[in-house]
Design an enzyme around this catalytic site. Structure first.
Site, PDB file in Angstrom:
ATOM      1  N   ASP A 146     -23.584 -37.599 -27.559  1.00  0.00           N
ATOM      2  CA  ASP A 146     -24.688 -38.529 -27.416  1.00  0.00           C
ATOM      3  C   ASP A 146     -24.877 -39.221 -28.772  1.00  0.00           C
ATOM      4  OD1 ASP A 146     -26.651 -40.062 -26.376  1.00  0.00           O
ATOM      5  OD2 ASP A 146     -27.796 -38.426 -25.500  1.00  0.00           O
TER       6      ASP A 146
HETATM    7  C1  BGC Z   1     -29.036 -41.517 -24.621  1.00  0.00           C
HETATM    8  C2  BGC Z   1     -27.846 -41.528 -23.695  1.00  0.00           C
HETATM    9  C3  BGC Z   1     -27.218 -42.883 -23.677  1.00  0.00           C
HETATM   10  C4  BGC Z   1     -26.854 -43.283 -25.087  1.00  0.00           C
HETATM   11  C5  BGC Z   1     -26.169 -44.630 -25.185  1.00  0.00           C
HETATM   12  C6  BGC Z   1     -28.723 -42.103 -25.977  1.00  0.00           C
HETATM   13  O1  BGC Z   1     -29.864 -42.291 -26.734  1.00  0.00           O
HETATM   14  O2  BGC Z   1     -29.499 -40.201 -24.768  1.00  0.00           O
HETATM   15  O3  BGC Z   1     -28.259 -41.144 -22.406  1.00  0.00           O
HETATM   16  O4  BGC Z   1     -26.105 -42.894 -22.834  1.00  0.00           O
HETATM   17  O5  BGC Z   1     -28.029 -43.322 -25.856  1.00  0.00           O
HETATM   18  O6  BGC Z   1     -27.014 -45.667 -24.916  1.00  0.00           O
END
Ligand code: BGC
Length: 806
Positions: A314
């Protein structure tokens, strides 16, 4: 009493085990000889699902890797974001330089055919080997045409429609140059304070697992190289949904059994469905950040489940192992992440900064870099990018696919199916379209920005969404008068009541008041935890003031989590939960309000009465002192002294404009043997005055276990359409695998003994029957969680990881 004397041990393959076995057509998986073989089988399954032509792909990638420098391989493991400008996505100039230098393998948040093409051109024309970029994006519930938020889609209990919605999203996104979506989010969530409950499928393992599989199929289709499919990404691995106190990014700490029985099954199902990628989570789990967890990434995901896709972190979650207190600095965090199985770094830029030095110091094996790069290159190969790096970027296709009438129709249909009728006193709904005066009131009644909820990808918040007011105006006849007032505010600190007067004025002359209330769209989703589940701002006061008029009142809720709406549940005549219904939301809500569609949604999550009851979910344990509403001595029981234990609305609940009656349950036998199937049938009759759909739900209770068992567990459901007066027999087939759980010794199996089975229209179904499982059936042997879960677990498979946590 359990019949433990006859205990059969079947070692069934991971890939062969089916949790979907509860449908009539389910066939038990054949036994295999060993768990090791089972893992091998899973590998084959995923590669077959990806349509691999291994004969051609593997030599191609071998040859490519042989040409690549260490830096170029590390570059493939780096994922960077595109930024935003008023005109659309842009890329930081430094990042463009990084792409040209071969330091970037993938980009996210970039879309439109022309923009992704311009970035792809840099990678193809300016880097030494011309390896194309992979473009990722959070296409969660639609790309341009936005469907209801994921929790709303889950409320439809309509797997075909959910799969179709994911396919529409994939078609639109792929036409804009996107290859990869960061979805499905498969985190079980039982705490509505956590804003991300809106992104998943709710609290239940079985329902979430089915939906996770449907979404993977919808996004990926049959062929990763097809121009209307995306690589999917199951996230956030794992247990992110149980953040303490419902506070986002917070610690998770749970028993191994809870992890395996509740939080891992949806991930395992996505691996079995051939999901191409997995994303780690922000949280630590039992003391180990998931992004550095050899237990989760190496032992479970790769070794036991045979996952062959790649693992992405993440957003900056490698770097976050430093504040977690698990790594000394970014270099240390990098070492931990790569050695435990992370293949791609999202936005942390730590792989490009530190991996080369770690390899030269001997702390990361070259093979490990090769393995990660190979997996990412393989996905690019499967997408056909080495044949044509620009094949997804096609302006004409983009023009044709975006907001196609079929897409908008599918979004409207999904939105109608997602709505849950929570209350309908005296049959106030549906409303007639003619000869009425309707006062439409509330901060969400005419707010385009809110209709599409959070994580709405490239969805337009300004013009495209149809608001409730617009939907109502479009639905009613000329002789129905529709008036509108915003009335109040939904910000937490809204206190201004100056709009109340206008609202009261239009309500006074109306026949029916339609309130649109809930949460502002960004109060749910990531970083949107709440300590109160009440309607925010002046909404409750406005509702109470309007109630004084004594007019029939309908509350249309727009929100991304269960809300504590006790007052409304008592005082308001009708309540319709519409979540955030998407681009076509206003039309879809009007379809339901005026009876063009008979609501069929059922709650995928429990609505508590108060925050104090959380966590509150239907499949809780009984306790040693269960509370009995009809009991005599009630003081020393498991209960609150200031509130009922029960929820406001239970899981699986939802009304219709018609009524359904259930016959007694018929079992084909009162006993189930190992390898056997038990069928349970019930006749459902539409006993009301309208055609309608019902979600027929099957629950079981295992009365005595080697560990305590939930009071009920969903094990099957079927959504059926019945014309008024029509009856249909619904049959479920249960097998021992459907009764399995992680036993006292952590083996996975079903235990001989007595069971209760319930069928009905919610988790409070009253029709019940009893049966006995004659044999204990072990589907997977015990593992040793105590040893493997140690934070500094030393994998024996990975020589570098086994060295030390250093
Ligand atoms: C989120 C993810 C997301 C990623 C990319 C993160 O802050 O937890 O779910 O896919 O950002 O946007």
């Amino acid at each position: 009493m359990k019949k433990l004397a006859k205990s059969l041990i079947f070692l069934w393959g991971v890939s062969g085990f089916t949790v979907t076995g509860c449908v009539v057509s389910a066939v038990p998986a054949p036994p295999v000889d060993s768990v090791a073989e089972a893992a091998g089988a899973a590998e084959k399954v995923s590669r077959t699902l990806w349509g691999d032509n291994v004969g051609a792909m593997d030599p191609f990638i071998d040859a490519l890797l042989a040409k690549m420098t260490l830096e170029e391989k590390i570059g493939q493991l780096n994922l960077l974001t595109s930024g935003w400008d008023v005109t659309g996505p842009t890329m930081n100039e430094d990042y463009k330089d990084d792409i040209a230098a071969g330091k970037v393998g993938a980009v996210f948040n970039a879309f439109t055919a022309s923009y992704t093409r311009s970035l792809q051109k840099i990678a193809v024309e300016q880097t030494r080997l011309g390896i194309p970029l992979l473009f990722g994006y959070d296409v969660i519930h639609g790309h341009r045409t936005i469907f209801p938020i994921s929790l709303g889609e889950a409320a439809s209990w309509d797997l075909a429609a959910i799969e179709a919605a994911a396919r529409v999203a994939a078609t639109e996104a792929a036409a804009e140059g996107v290859h990869w979506t960061f979805a499905p989010m498969v985190d079980i969530a039982r705490d509505p304070r956590w804003g991300r409950i809106s992104e998943g499928s709710g609290e239940d393992v079985y329902l979430s697992t089915q939906i996770a599989t449907a979404r993977v199929k919808g996004f990926q289709g049959e062929d990763l190289a097809a121009l209307d499919t995306l690589l999917a990404c199951a996230k956030h691995y794992a247990a992110y949904g149980q953040a303490q106190g419902g506070r986002d990014y917070h610690t998770t700490d749970m028993s191994e059994r809870e992890l395996w029985d509740t939080y891992l099954p949806p991930f395992q199902a996505t691996v079995e469905a051939g999901v191409a990628t997995l994303m780690t989570a922000f949280n630590d789990l039992n003391g180990v950040p998931t992004t550095g967890s050899a237990y989760l990434l190496d032992d479970i995901l790769k070794t036991r489940w045979g996952f062959e896709g790649f693992v992405v972190t993440d957003y900056t979650s490698i770097n976050e192992m430093v504040p977690h207190g698990f790594a000394r600095d970014n270099r240390h965090a990098t070492q931990l992440a790569i050695n435990t199985g992370v293949d791609m770094d999202m936005q942390g830029a730590v792989f490009v900064d530190h991996l080369k030095a770690l390899v030269l110091e001997g702390k990361v094996a070259r093979d490990r870099i090769d393995a990660a790069a190979r997996k990412i290159l393989a996905m690019k190969y499967r997408l056909g990018l080495f044949d044509d790096p620009y094949r997804y970027m096609d302006e004409d296709r983009q023009q044709r696919e975006i907001y196609k009438p079929e897409n908008l129709q599918a979004a409207r249909d999904m939105a109608r199916k997602s709505m849950v009728l929570l209350k309908n006193a005296d049959g106030l709904l549906p409303l007639r379209k003619n000869g009425l005066s309707l006062a439409v009131i509330g901060p969400l009644a005419d707010s385009k920005a809110d209709m599409i909820g959070s994580w709405a990808a490239a969805g337009d918040r300004h013009d495209k969404p149809v608001t409730l007011l617009e939907g109502i105006r479009a639905a009613v006849g000329d002789d129905t008068k529709v008036t509108y007032a915003r009335g109040g505010g939904y910000e937490f600190d809204d206190t201004d009541r100056s709009g109340f007067a206008d609202a009261m004025a239009i309500a006074r002359t109306a026949d029916v008041i339609i309130l649109a209330m809930g949460e502002k769209w960004d109060m749910t989703g990531e970083a949107a935890s709440r300590t109160s589940l009440d309607l925010p701002g002046t909404q409750p006061a406005l509702m109470r003031a309007l109630r004084e008029l004594g007019k029939p009142m309908v509350l249309v809720l727009m929100n991304g989590r269960p809300l504590t709406i006790n007052w409304a549940a008592t005082e308001v005549d009708a309540i319709l939960e519409t979540w955030y219904a998407g681009t076509m939301g206003g039309f879809a809500i009007a379809d339901v309000l005026f009876g063009d569609y008979n609501p069929s949604g059922k709650l995928p999550v429990t609505f508590p009465r108060s925050v104090g009851q959380i966590p509150l979910y239907y499949n809780m344990k009984n306790t040693g002192r269960p509370y009995d509403v009809n009991g005599v001595e009630q003081k020393y029981r498991s209960r609150y002294i200031d509130s009922p234990n029960t929820p406001l609305y239970p899981f699986g609940y939802g009304l219709s404009y018609t009524t359904f009656t259930y016959s007694e349950i018929r079992l084909d036998s009162a006993q189930m043997a190992a390898g056997g199937t038990l069928t349970a049938s019930v006749t459902v009759t539409n006993s009301g005055a309208r055609d309608g759909e019902e979600v027929v739900q099957l629950y079981v209770r295992d009365l005595v276990g080697s560990v305590t068992r939930p009071v009920r567990e969903l094990k099957g459901f079927q959504k059926i359409m019945l014309k008024k007066g029509q009856s249909q027999t619904v049959t479920f087939a249960l097998q021992p695998a459907d009764l399995a759980f992680h036993r006292r010794d952590m083996s996975y199996g079903a235990e001989a003994g007595e069971f209760k089975l319930f069928i009905g229209g919610s988790s409070e179904a009253v029709k019940e029957a009893d049966f006995t499982l004659l044999d204990t059936v072990v589907l997977r042997p015990a593992h040793s969680p105590q040893v493997r879960a140690l934070p500094h677990y030393h994998s024996t498979r990975n020589p570098i990881a086994s060295l030390t946590h250093e």
